[in-house]
Design an enzyme around this catalytic site. Structure first.
Site, PDB file in Angstrom:
ATOM      1  CE  LYS A 204      10.593   5.423  -6.001  1.00  0.00           C
ATOM      2  NZ  LYS A 204      11.760   5.302  -5.162  1.00  0.00           N
ATOM      3  CG  ASN A 208      13.451   6.375  -9.362  1.00  0.00           C
ATOM      4  OD1 ASN A 208      14.379   6.729  -8.641  1.00  0.00           O
ATOM      5  ND2 ASN A 208      12.607   5.436  -9.011  1.00  0.00           N
ATOM      6  NE  ARG A 244      23.734  29.195  -9.003  1.00  0.00           N
ATOM      7  CZ  ARG A 244      24.694  29.798  -8.281  1.00  0.00           C
ATOM      8  NH1 ARG A 244      24.712  29.663  -6.970  1.00  0.00           N
ATOM      9  NH2 ARG A 244      25.628  30.528  -8.855  1.00  0.00           N
ATOM     10  N   GLY A 255      20.675   0.314 -14.968  1.00  0.00           N
ATOM     11  CA  GLY A 255      19.957  -0.902 -14.609  1.00  0.00           C
ATOM     12  C   GLY A 255      19.111  -0.734 -13.369  1.00  0.00           C
ATOM     13  CB  CYS A 258      14.233   2.424  -9.340  1.00  0.00           C
ATOM     14  SG  CYS A 258      13.659   1.574  -7.886  1.00  0.00           S
ATOM     15  CE  LYS A 317      22.631   0.441  -5.948  1.00  0.00           C
ATOM     16  NZ  LYS A 317      22.085   1.583  -5.287  1.00  0.00           N
TER      17      LYS A 317
HETATM   18  N1  LIG Z   1      13.941  -2.447  -3.966  1.00  0.00           N
HETATM   19  C1  LIG Z   1      14.087  -1.129  -3.929  1.00  0.00           C
HETATM   20  O1  LIG Z   1      15.191  -0.627  -3.741  1.00  0.00           O
HETATM   21  C2  LIG Z   1      12.899  -0.222  -4.107  1.00  0.00           C
HETATM   22  C3  LIG Z   1      13.039   1.120  -3.732  1.00  0.00           C
HETATM   23  C4  LIG Z   1      11.949   1.961  -3.856  1.00  0.00           C
HETATM   24  C5  LIG Z   1      10.762   1.470  -4.369  1.00  0.00           C
HETATM   25  N2  LIG Z   1      10.648   0.173  -4.761  1.00  0.00           N
HETATM   26  C6  LIG Z   1       9.363  -0.285  -5.279  1.00  0.00           C
HETATM   27  O2  LIG Z   1       8.741  -1.112  -4.304  1.00  0.00           O
HETATM   28  C7  LIG Z   1       7.970  -2.129  -4.966  1.00  0.00           C
HETATM   29  C8  LIG Z   1       8.428  -3.485  -4.476  1.00  0.00           C
HETATM   30  O3  LIG Z   1       9.769  -3.657  -4.849  1.00  0.00           O
HETATM   31  P1  LIG Z   1      10.695  -4.792  -4.235  1.00  0.00           P
HETATM   32  O4  LIG Z   1      12.078  -4.467  -4.630  1.00  0.00           O
HETATM   33  O5  LIG Z   1      10.362  -5.002  -2.785  1.00  0.00           O
HETATM   34  O6  LIG Z   1      10.177  -6.070  -5.079  1.00  0.00           O
HETATM   35  P2  LIG Z   1      10.495  -7.581  -4.779  1.00  0.00           P
HETATM   36  O7  LIG Z   1      10.325  -8.295  -6.058  1.00  0.00           O
HETATM   37  O8  LIG Z   1      11.745  -7.717  -3.992  1.00  0.00           O
HETATM   38  O9  LIG Z   1       9.304  -8.025  -3.780  1.00  0.00           O
HETATM   39  C9  LIG Z   1       7.969  -8.055  -4.122  1.00  0.00           C
HETATM   40  C10 LIG Z   1       7.328  -9.264  -3.449  1.00  0.00           C
HETATM   41  O10 LIG Z   1       5.932  -9.220  -3.741  1.00  0.00           O
HETATM   42  C11 LIG Z   1       5.482 -10.556  -3.890  1.00  0.00           C
HETATM   43  N3  LIG Z   1       4.191 -10.546  -4.568  1.00  0.00           N
HETATM   44  C12 LIG Z   1       3.908 -10.357  -5.877  1.00  0.00           C
HETATM   45  N4  LIG Z   1       2.574 -10.363  -6.068  1.00  0.00           N
HETATM   46  C13 LIG Z   1       2.010 -10.578  -4.858  1.00  0.00           C
HETATM   47  C14 LIG Z   1       0.661 -10.686  -4.402  1.00  0.00           C
HETATM   48  N5  LIG Z   1      -0.371 -10.569  -5.238  1.00  0.00           N
HETATM   49  N6  LIG Z   1       0.459 -10.898  -3.093  1.00  0.00           N
HETATM   50  C15 LIG Z   1       1.491 -11.023  -2.231  1.00  0.00           C
HETATM   51  N7  LIG Z   1       2.774 -10.920  -2.596  1.00  0.00           N
HETATM   52  C16 LIG Z   1       3.022 -10.694  -3.884  1.00  0.00           C
HETATM   53  C17 LIG Z   1       6.609 -11.220  -4.644  1.00  0.00           C
HETATM   54  O11 LIG Z   1       6.545 -12.624  -4.516  1.00  0.00           O
HETATM   55  C18 LIG Z   1       7.846 -10.597  -3.999  1.00  0.00           C
HETATM   56  O12 LIG Z   1       8.320 -11.363  -2.917  1.00  0.00           O
HETATM   57  C19 LIG Z   1       8.165  -1.912  -6.457  1.00  0.00           C
HETATM   58  O13 LIG Z   1       7.120  -1.112  -6.931  1.00  0.00           O
HETATM   59  C20 LIG Z   1       9.465  -1.156  -6.525  1.00  0.00           C
HETATM   60  O14 LIG Z   1       9.561  -0.364  -7.686  1.00  0.00           O
HETATM   61  C21 LIG Z   1      11.690  -0.691  -4.612  1.00  0.00           C
END
Ligand SMILES: NC(=O)c1ccc[n+]([C@@H]2O[C@H](COP(=O)([O-])OP(=O)(O)OC[C@H]3O[C@@H](n4cnc5c(N)ncnc54)[C@H](O)[C@@H]3O)[C@@H](O)[C@H]2O)c1
Length: 427
Positions: A204, A208, A244, A255, A258, A317
């Site tokens: 992963k 990125n 290629r 920004g 990720c 974006k």
């Molecule tokens: N958003 C994307 O497009 C995307 C894509 C791929 C991977 N990711 C990865 O997925 C993960 C989550 O990203 P996201 O965009 O959903 O984040 P986000 O901030 O939208 O959501 C995370 C949620 O977790 C909650 N949280 C934090 N600590 C907590 C805890 N201890 N217990 C319960 N809830 C808790 C927060 O309040 C928040 O609502 C990250 O590692 C991110 O890098 C995100």
């Protein structure tokens, strides 16, 4: 076969994932520390935007398959999808992952599976999660199964991509992987590829990082092209006709949470070796200042001393409302440093998040000497000079995304400047 899931973290990833499992008949309990979000979700309201999520949430709650609260519950499978940002010093902040793992310990039972979906530095499952999960007293791989399955979906198309994307599953042992594959097969139609947990974490992060390095290359080409009198966009487009070659596009910076974040995970782990990676981060991080300087030089070239810039686009974006790690914030900071006055407008950012922001395009362009396009929202792609020309003091537009209808702007007598092209095009 798992019957009950507990999904920890109900953000852009966790909430759609939880709802998706509930829509496929599993009993799901969602947990978030954000009480406001929990209360909204309980009432079938959303705290994030995602196509199709509202209807799916309503269906899940109405069928009694999705409950939410601020505390975990016992379940067969725990999925953790909490943030994994970087600190100010560019080191990984794994506190959310650590705290979320701690929060499930009292509820984990023999035979359970714990899956981490957050994007994390390689070895996080082994070095951060397992020491916490040890407190369950359960034997890893026989009594407690653990894996990493990173999420690859793109906001806006989450439900389509959850189903159709290939998925990586990395267990701490074969049985952990097998149970994880069995779970995701409930809705995943893409291929599911099995590996170990640390490799899955690496996969992963390098996806990125690859994109960040490629964008840095494009940004470097943009700077070089400006010196050589070449249009970088045209050169890249033509180079990409090679079967290629796939060069990404330049812009005012990178920004989001990720691409602008994950490469630092590798730099932190292996600073001596991650040379191209850290140089690429620096290159991409240099673009906001480069953009601001170029905007100022356009004003200087016209002899405008106290110019005003209409900054269009704050999201990181096009066509989204997300300003996380957006380079536009840095562009504005550099304009401030250069004493260039500006007003910013973004039709997708409905609340004013910065001081000199307006919700009104007309206000942004009134008396402006330059329009600076930072985000390729459809609204800006489709915008015609007639929408703004009467209000502006000077007819000039600087496009950092190669997205405007250049001919129309030129015809209306605008100086059109493109990032990655030294020519100022006028009619
Ligand atoms: N958003 C994307 O497009 C995307 C894509 C791929 C991977 N990711 C990865 O997925 C993960 C989550 O990203 P996201 O965009 O959903 O984040 P986000 O901030 O939208 O959501 C995370 C949620 O977790 C909650 N949280 C934090 N600590 C907590 C805890 N201890 N217990 C319960 N809830 C808790 C927060 O309040 C928040 O609502 C990250 O590692 C991110 O890098 C995100």
């Amino acid at each position: 076969m798992a019957k009950k899931l507990c999904v920890v973290g109900l953000g852009y990833i966790g909430l759609p994932t939880a709802v998706m499992f509930a829509n496929h008949g599993l009993q799901v309990h969602g947990v978030d520390v954000n009480e406001h979000a929990v209360n909204l979700i309980k009432n079938k309201q959303l705290h994030i935007e995602e196509n199709g999520l509202q209807e799916r949430l309503e269906e899940a709650v109405d069928k009694g398959l999705f409950t939410v609260s601020t505390t975990p519950e016992e379940a067969d499978v725990f999925i953790i999808a909490v943030p994994s940002p970087i600190n100010n010093d560019k080191t990984a902040n794994l506190n959310y992952v650590r705290e979320a793992t701690k929060s499930i310990v009292p509820y984990v039972r023999k035979g359970n599976l714990v899956i981490l979906e957050s994007t994390v530095p390689p070895r996080t499952v082994e070095d951060v999660m397992l020491p916490v999960l040890k407190e369950t007293g359960l034997a890893f791989g026989t009594e407690l199964f653990v894996s990493h399955s990173p999420e690859r979906v793109i906001p806006g198309k989450v439900f389509e991509e959850l189903v159709n994307n290939d998925r990586i599953v990395g267990g701490i042992n074969e049985e952990s992987s097998r149970l994880t594959v069995e779970l995701y097969k409930v809705f995943v139609k893409g291929n599911i590829h099995v590996t170990d947990a640390t490799t899955a974490e690496m996969v992963k992060v390098i996806e990125n990082t690859y994109r960040d390095v490629n964008i840095a290359f494009a940004n470097e080409l943009a700077k070089i092209s400006e010196k050589l009198g070449v249009n970088a966009w045209e050169a890249i487009k033509l180079a990409n006709y090679h079967p290629r070659v796939n060069i990404h596009l330049p812009g005012p910076g990178v920004g989001g949470h990720c691409i602008a974040v994950d490469p630092w995970f590798l730099t932190e782990l292996q600073p001596e070796l991650a040379k191209i990676i850290s140089l690429s981060r620096q290159t991409n991080d240099s673009m906001p200042e480069y953009t601001a300087l170029k905007a100022k030089s356009i004003l200087d070239a016209k002899g405008i001393q106290h110019g005003r810039v209409a900054v269009l686009g704050l999201a990181f974006k096009g066509n989204i409302d997300d300003m996380r790690e957006s380079p536009s914030t840095d562009v504005l900071a550099h304009l401030d440093k250069l004493n260039v006055d500006y007003t910013a407008f973004d039709p997708h950012i409905k609340e004013n998040k910065i001081e000199k922001q307006t919700q009104d395009l007309e206000e942004a362009v009134t008396h402006a000497d330059l329009i600076l396009i930072l985000t390729d929202h459809n609204e800006f792609k489709e915008m015609l000079p007639s929408a703004v020309e009467d209000k502006m003091r000077t007819k000039a537009i600087f496009d950092t995304k190669n997205c405007i209808q250049r001919d129309a702007w030129k015809k209306a007598g605008f100086d059109v400047v493109l990032l990655g092209d030294s020519k100022v095009s006028t009619i």
